[in-house]
Design an enzyme around this catalytic site. Structure first.
Site, mmCIF file in Angstrom:
data_model
loop_
_atom_site.group_PDB
_atom_site.id
_atom_site.type_symbol
_atom_site.label_atom_id
_atom_site.label_comp_id
_atom_site.label_asym_id
_atom_site.label_seq_id
_atom_site.Cartn_x
_atom_site.Cartn_y
_atom_site.Cartn_z
ATOM 1 N N ARG A 41 -9.101 7.679 4.493
ATOM 2 C CA ARG A 41 -8.906 7.011 5.771
ATOM 3 C C ARG A 41 -8.899 8.000 6.922
ATOM 4 N NH1 ARG A 41 -5.650 5.924 9.502
ATOM 5 N NH2 ARG A 41 -5.166 3.882 10.318
ATOM 6 N N ARG A 74 -8.928 -0.542 16.686
ATOM 7 C CA ARG A 74 -8.021 -1.539 16.125
ATOM 8 C C ARG A 74 -8.159 -2.789 16.979
ATOM 9 N NH1 ARG A 74 -3.982 -0.799 12.693
ATOM 10 N NH2 ARG A 74 -3.637 1.406 13.101
ATOM 11 N N PHE A 106 -15.465 -3.624 0.460
ATOM 12 C CA PHE A 106 -15.341 -4.724 1.423
ATOM 13 C C PHE A 106 -16.273 -4.606 2.629
ATOM 14 C CE2 PHE A 106 -11.544 -1.920 2.185
ATOM 15 C CZ PHE A 106 -11.918 -1.418 3.431
ATOM 16 N N GLU A 159 -11.383 -0.300 -1.059
ATOM 17 C CA GLU A 159 -10.039 0.166 -1.362
ATOM 18 C C GLU A 159 -10.004 0.554 -2.829
ATOM 19 O OE1 GLU A 159 -7.866 0.304 1.144
ATOM 20 O OE2 GLU A 159 -5.852 0.308 0.278
ATOM 21 N N LYS A 176 -4.386 -8.177 9.449
ATOM 22 C CA LYS A 176 -3.736 -8.013 8.148
ATOM 23 C C LYS A 176 -2.513 -8.916 8.094
ATOM 24 C CE LYS A 176 -1.937 -3.594 9.892
ATOM 25 N NZ LYS A 176 -2.089 -2.141 9.789
ATOM 26 N N ARG A 209 -7.869 3.787 1.016
ATOM 27 C CA ARG A 209 -9.148 3.420 1.608
ATOM 28 C C ARG A 209 -10.163 4.522 1.315
ATOM 29 N NH1 ARG A 209 -9.658 0.640 7.413
ATOM 30 N NH2 ARG A 209 -11.930 0.490 7.548
ATOM 31 N N LYS A 239 -6.041 -8.339 0.084
ATOM 32 C CA LYS A 239 -5.677 -7.041 0.667
ATOM 33 C C LYS A 239 -5.137 -6.200 -0.477
ATOM 34 C CE LYS A 239 -3.253 -4.795 4.392
ATOM 35 N NZ LYS A 239 -2.878 -3.692 3.509
ATOM 36 N N GLU A 291 -9.852 -12.027 2.655
ATOM 37 C CA GLU A 291 -10.098 -11.197 1.475
ATOM 38 C C GLU A 291 -8.763 -10.782 0.887
ATOM 39 O OE1 GLU A 291 -12.540 -7.960 2.786
ATOM 40 O OE2 GLU A 291 -14.294 -9.245 3.044
#
Ligand code: ATP
Length: 598
Positions: A273, A421, A344, A303, A427, A257, A252, A250
């Protein structure tokens, strides 16, 4: 439960910086407590009245607290001020003054329930006359408090409670106090917290219904979910390899966020976020989301980026950051700095959770429920299976104003992992291809006096990364470059509340700054490379015994990460990973490629 038991535990917690000891004290404290005291004790211990996302504030300024202490102890306000200046802490001063005053024999001992109710009243007092209500309530509480209780009450209302228990330590303590303390139990408790962002709620369910009771905690519109986070890889080939050959890439987008909670009817709520409510800053999103989402109630993530009003083109991130924290001129901001939300993910649709479905199913759902409009769009995506396809898509992303691509796993197990994570999302920013290109979000834990042009101001800052395993902030650099005059002038104001006369127990470093700061402010820095250092403590011992990681030639990028709390800064593990990537990169690059890293 009596409040003095809590105050005594705080005293013990303050005296230690060892995580295991802190956990033991907490376990002893919370084991006998039952709802509703339990939730209240957990919030209070973190310096809050309610879960963080609710943003409840007491609204007690220093001057107001000083007045309350003076009234409650029959002292002169000016004298209280002088003493607090000398001790560096109004809480300590309150304790001294309370110790010298005869206590009413008839007074009932304070309970946690009393204190919580009164503090809530202080927070709720709004508008005309509210200052008086706050002072009076605080005076009443202090009038009934022992010196030790008074010390912590004052620190609590001022937001300077220093007991240092963070979420990770509380989760450990819950697993030990109310389950078997095993890793499996800890994982289930953390999962419930990640979905609800409310430790009080999790603790209540755990005590009343055991580990299985946690299953009853689901998503609720209006209660934010802790965001899923991404790992990094140095090349697109490595990204694809990690993903098993195929991945959904996608754009970025470089913005803010946003987690949007869209009820069937009623107001939309937006969370950042770090789960702060930011609905008021983006009225156009609040207005346009209901018509853009077909199956409500829904929770979607995206985003938020600035766009050009005329062309719709994506604009640099800095513009959207101007919209944050902005209380005035919202109408002007809307027309001058328009934004668009690129969605997203979808976590809840038509009231049913979708977060445990694999990513391709969620994406399909997202496409089916979103009707794009002026302010709401869907993130560009393409499923790729070769480095060539991936590179072509990256080029598209960059030329459209993105900062790289987000690769998302399309495998069976690709559920949304709240608060975690992992390599399910990777990313990749364009500039990864030269040396240490990613930025680091560091927590300010100290400041140094400036010289020359910066005399009389702070000239440099000691930065740390967060180590969740140790629940410590480990330093990795001292940064002075990159600040313009305005930013430098802003630093003392931003840091004033967090100054500390002693090294904060949660900070690990081999350097003594001129001023210590309790970990709070997060700023973004870049640097030439990561090296080993005998004085910094980030990931200490991971590469070589006694050596920590340090950033060479650090520079502030100009970006204050107000959307991140201290525990959301870059972690020691990430820094270690960046160090390793850099070493691999150097091995793979010709020497002139390495030069470009400077
Ligand atoms: P992190 O969120 O991983 O701690 P960070 O806040 O410094 O790091 P980045 O390293 O730039 O941010 O990358 C992650 C962020 O990218 C996400 O949190 C999200 O805000 C943003 N983002 C932009 N586009 C997408 C997308 N298509 N999918 C997921 N996240 C995206």
């Amino acid at each position: 439960m009596r409040f003095d038991e809590l105050a005594r535990s705080y005293e013990r917690l303050e005296a230690t910086s060892k995580r295991l000891e802190m956990r033991a004290i907490l376990v002893e404290l919370i084991r006998p407590i039952r709802p509703p005291d339990l939730a209240h004790v957990l919030y209070l211990s973190q310096g809050m009245l309610r879960p963080e996302y609710e943003g409840v504030e007491l609204g007690v300024a220093d001057s107001l607290a000083r007045r309350a202490v003076a009234t409650a102890t029959h002292a002169e306000e000016a004298d209280v001020g002088r003493r607090a200046k000398a001790s560096g802490d109004l809480g300590t001063t309150a304790a001294e003054l309370l110790a010298g005053r005869p206590r009413l024999e008839t007074a009932h001992p304070l309970t946690v329930a009393n204190v919580y109710a009164e503090l809530t009243a202080i927070a709720q007092a709004k508008g005309e006359g509210s200052q008086e209500v706050k002072v009076r309530t605080l005076v009443d509480l202090l009038g009934r408090a022992s010196p030790l209780e008074g010390k912590f009450l004052v620190r609590f209302v001022l937001g300077t409670l220093r007991v240092g228990v963070r979420e990770m330590t509380i989760l450990d303590a819950l697993a030990e106090a109310f389950a078997d303390g095993s890793k499996a139990a800890r994982t289930r408790i953390e999962a419930a917290f990640n979905l609800s962002s409310d430790l009080g709620l999790v603790a209540g369910a755990l005590v009343e219904h055991g580990l299985d009771g946690l299953a009853s905690i689901g998503l609720e519109v209006g209660r934010p979910i802790r965001p899923m986070l991404a790992e990094r890889e140095p090349t697109l080939a490595a990204v694809l390899e990690r993903m098993g050959g195929t991945a959904a890439l996608e754009f970025k987008y470089d913005g803010l966020r946003v987690q949007a909670h869209v009820p069937k009817s009623g107001p939309v709520r937006l969370f950042s976020r770090r789960l702060e409510e930011i609905s008021a800053q983006f009225p156009e999103l609040v207005a346009d989301l209901p018509s853009a989402i077909r199956e409500r109630p829904a929770i979607v993530e995206g985003e938020c980026v600035p766009v050009d009003a005329d062309t719709g083109d994506i604009q640099p991130f800095q513009l959207v950051s101007k919209r944050r924290g902005r209380k005035y001129d919202l109408d002007k901001a809307q027309t001058e700095l328009p934004v668009r939300l690129f969605l997203f993910d979808v976590l809840l649709a038509a009231g049913t959770p979708t977060y445990s479905e694999p990513f391709p199913a969620r994406r399909e759902r997202l496409e089916s429920i979103v009707r794009p409009n002026e302010h709401v769009a869907i993130a560009e995506q393409r499923v790729v299976a070769s480095v060539d396809e991936a590179t072509a898509f990256l080029d598209e992303a960059i030329s459209a104003g993105g900062e790289g691509v987000m690769a998302k796993s399309v495998k069976e197990g690709s559920a949304y992992r709240a608060g975690a994570r992992g390599y399910w999302w990777i990313k990749y920013k364009r500039d990864y291809t030269v040396g240490l290109a990613d930025s680091i979000d560091g927590v300010v834990v100290g400041a140094f006096h400036g010289r020359g042009r910066r005399a009389g101001k702070y000239g440099a800052f000691l930065l740390a990364v967060y180590n969740p395993e140790r629940d410590r902030f480990e330093t990795f650099t001292k940064v002075g470059s990159g600040f313009d005059d305005a930013q430098l002038a802003e630093m003392p104001k931003r840091l004033a509340k967090f100054e500390s006369s002693e090294p904060p127990p949660e900070v690990d470093t081999g350097i003594s700054p001129d001023r210590w700061m309790r970990p709070h402010l997060v700023i973004e820095v870049r640097g030439a490379e990561l090296t080993l250092s005998p004085i910094h403590r980030a990931a200490v011992g991971a590469i070589r015994a006694g050596a920590g990681l340090a950033l060479r030639f650090p520079r502030f990028t100009g970006r204050f990460r107000d959307d991140k709390g201290p525990t959301e800064a870059t972690t020691s593990k990430e820094l270690l990973e960046m160090y390793r990537l850099q070493v691999r990169q150097e091995a793979a690059d010709p020497p002139d490629g390495a030069d470009a890293a400077g």
